[in-house]
Scaffold this active site. Structure first.
Site, PDB file in Angstrom:
ATOM      1  N   LYS A 169      -1.042  -5.104 -11.877  1.00 57.85           N
ATOM      2  CA  LYS A 169      -0.220  -5.642 -10.794  1.00 57.85           C
ATOM      3  C   LYS A 169      -0.537  -7.118 -10.518  1.00 57.85           C
ATOM      4  O   LYS A 169      -1.465  -7.671 -11.095  1.00 57.85           O
ATOM      5  CB  LYS A 169      -0.407  -4.790  -9.523  1.00 57.85           C
ATOM      6  CG  LYS A 169       0.140  -3.368  -9.691  1.00 57.85           C
ATOM      7  CD  LYS A 169       1.615  -3.348 -10.014  1.00 57.85           C
ATOM      8  CE  LYS A 169       2.207  -1.962 -10.140  1.00 57.85           C
ATOM      9  NZ  LYS A 169       1.774  -1.199 -11.313  1.00 57.85           N
TER      10      LYS A 169
HETATM   11  C1  LIG Z   1       6.913   1.166  -8.846  1.00 58.64           C
HETATM   12  C2  LIG Z   1       5.535   1.740  -8.945  1.00 58.64           C
HETATM   13  N1  LIG Z   1       5.170   2.696  -8.080  1.00 58.64           N
HETATM   14  C3  LIG Z   1       3.941   3.241  -8.111  1.00 58.64           C
HETATM   15  C4  LIG Z   1       3.005   2.837  -9.040  1.00 58.64           C
HETATM   16  C5  LIG Z   1       1.679   3.507  -9.035  1.00 58.64           C
HETATM   17  O1  LIG Z   1       0.702   2.720  -8.472  1.00 58.64           O
HETATM   18  P1  LIG Z   1      -0.833   3.121  -8.702  1.00 58.64           P
HETATM   19  O2  LIG Z   1      -1.077   2.955 -10.170  1.00 58.64           O
HETATM   20  O3  LIG Z   1      -1.610   2.139  -7.885  1.00 58.64           O
HETATM   21  O4  LIG Z   1      -0.966   4.523  -8.247  1.00 58.64           O
HETATM   22  C6  LIG Z   1       3.328   1.838  -9.976  1.00 58.64           C
HETATM   23  C7  LIG Z   1       2.418   1.336 -11.018  1.00 58.64           C
HETATM   24  O5  LIG Z   1       1.313   1.592 -11.261  1.00 58.64           O
HETATM   25  C8  LIG Z   1       4.632   1.272  -9.923  1.00 58.64           C
HETATM   26  O6  LIG Z   1       4.982   0.305 -10.783  1.00 58.64           O
END
Ligand SMILES: Cc1ncc(COP(=O)(O)O)c(C=O)c1O
Length: 267
Positions: free
Chosen positions: A69
């Site tokens: 990110k």
């Molecule tokens: C749109 C979106 N939602 C949720 C997530 C999940 O986030 P995390 O990996 O921090 O759980 C991601 C990417 O990892 C994403 O791109």
């Protein structure tokens, strides 16, 4: 859904590739039915929609600090809301639903979803460079677009007029006879990592039994984009030399595709 007596408990709007969804339209529609909106702003931290930060339009906004990110704490994320009771409940559920008792009392199922103090510290320090990161990603997008945007059949994701995207990932669609898989494969042969656009959720086997409503009259827009779209390397630490290498491989590939299309058309 209302006619069938099955309004959703919540609507999760996902801001893909750094671009905000049309939150005004989504929120006003959901307000009319009393359905809360959760804004998945994992990819859109630093994006602005109608003058306000992305992730602050729904009842809750979620952000991800996963490794890929725009800022990262290696893992974890953040929930934002001005619903204090809702945040308190989320904090409770994220801390194993532990009730205030010395003997660890539980009446509900909770999760171990806390971000540690150390990781939170790393995240706070990185917030200071968020604007720089957004500028860097936008510059990467502009450089790709300037180099490749004029090629027939190549279309970079337009920017929503009332917003400023963080351009987390540079994405484009191909209408030049190339498919995303061959393009991604060709880049992989040069040790360059690219991806097709995200596979629409309703086409994932897990969600096959779930209801899916397509855009009226025009078929499924997300399925169409999935067939034609790719994401390019867009990391904030991508050097201009590395980006030039991506551009050279793609320019060669696109020009070959253009020539093939042209010769096919005169046959
Ligand atoms: C749109 C979106 N939602 C949720 C997530 C999940 O986030 P995390 O990996 O921090 O759980 C991601 C990417 O990892 C994403 O791109």
């Amino acid at each position: 859904a209302k006619r069938n007596g099955k309004l959703p408990k919540a609507v999760i709007a996902v801001n893909l590739y750094g671009q905000s969804a049309k939150m005004d339209e989504i929120v006003s529609l959901c307000d009319a039915y009393g359905v809360p909106v959760i804004e998945d702003a994992a990819e859109s931290l630093g994006t602005v929609y109608k003058g306000k930060q992305s992730g602050t339009f729904g009842r809750f906004g979620i952000f991800s600090f996963n490794g890929n990110k725009i800022i990262t704490t290696s893992g974890g994320g953040m929930l934002v809301s001005d619903d204090e009771a809702g945040i308190e409940k989320a904090r409770f559920l994220a801390s194993q639903a532990r009730e205030p008792a010395v003997h660890y009392q539980h009446s509900e199922i909770g999760h171990n979803y806390r971000l540690s103090n150390i990781l939170a510290g790393v995240g706070i320090a990185q917030l200071e460079v968020l604007d720089e990161r957004v500028e860097k990603r936008r510059a990467i997008f502009t450089r790709y677009k300037n180099a490749l945007g004029h090629i027939d059949g190549v279309r970079f994701m337009p920017e929503y007029a009332a917003g400023v995207s963080n351009r987390w990932l540079t994405t484009l669609t191909l209408d030049n006879g190339l498919n995303p898989y061959d393009t991604v494969q060709r880049l992989a042969e040069e040790n360059i990592e690219a991806r097709p656009l995200w596979k629409p959720l309703h086409t994932q086997p897990l969600f096959a039994p779930s209801l899916f409503y397509s855009h009226e009259g025009n078929g499924s827009i997300c399925e169409d984009l999935f067939k034609r779209g790719i994401c390019l390397p867009s990391g904030s630490n991508l050097t201009e030399e590395e980006q030039d290498r991506v551009i050279d491989v793609l320019a060669h590939l696109f020009q070959t595709a253009e020539v093939k299309k042209w010769t096919a058309s005169i046959r």
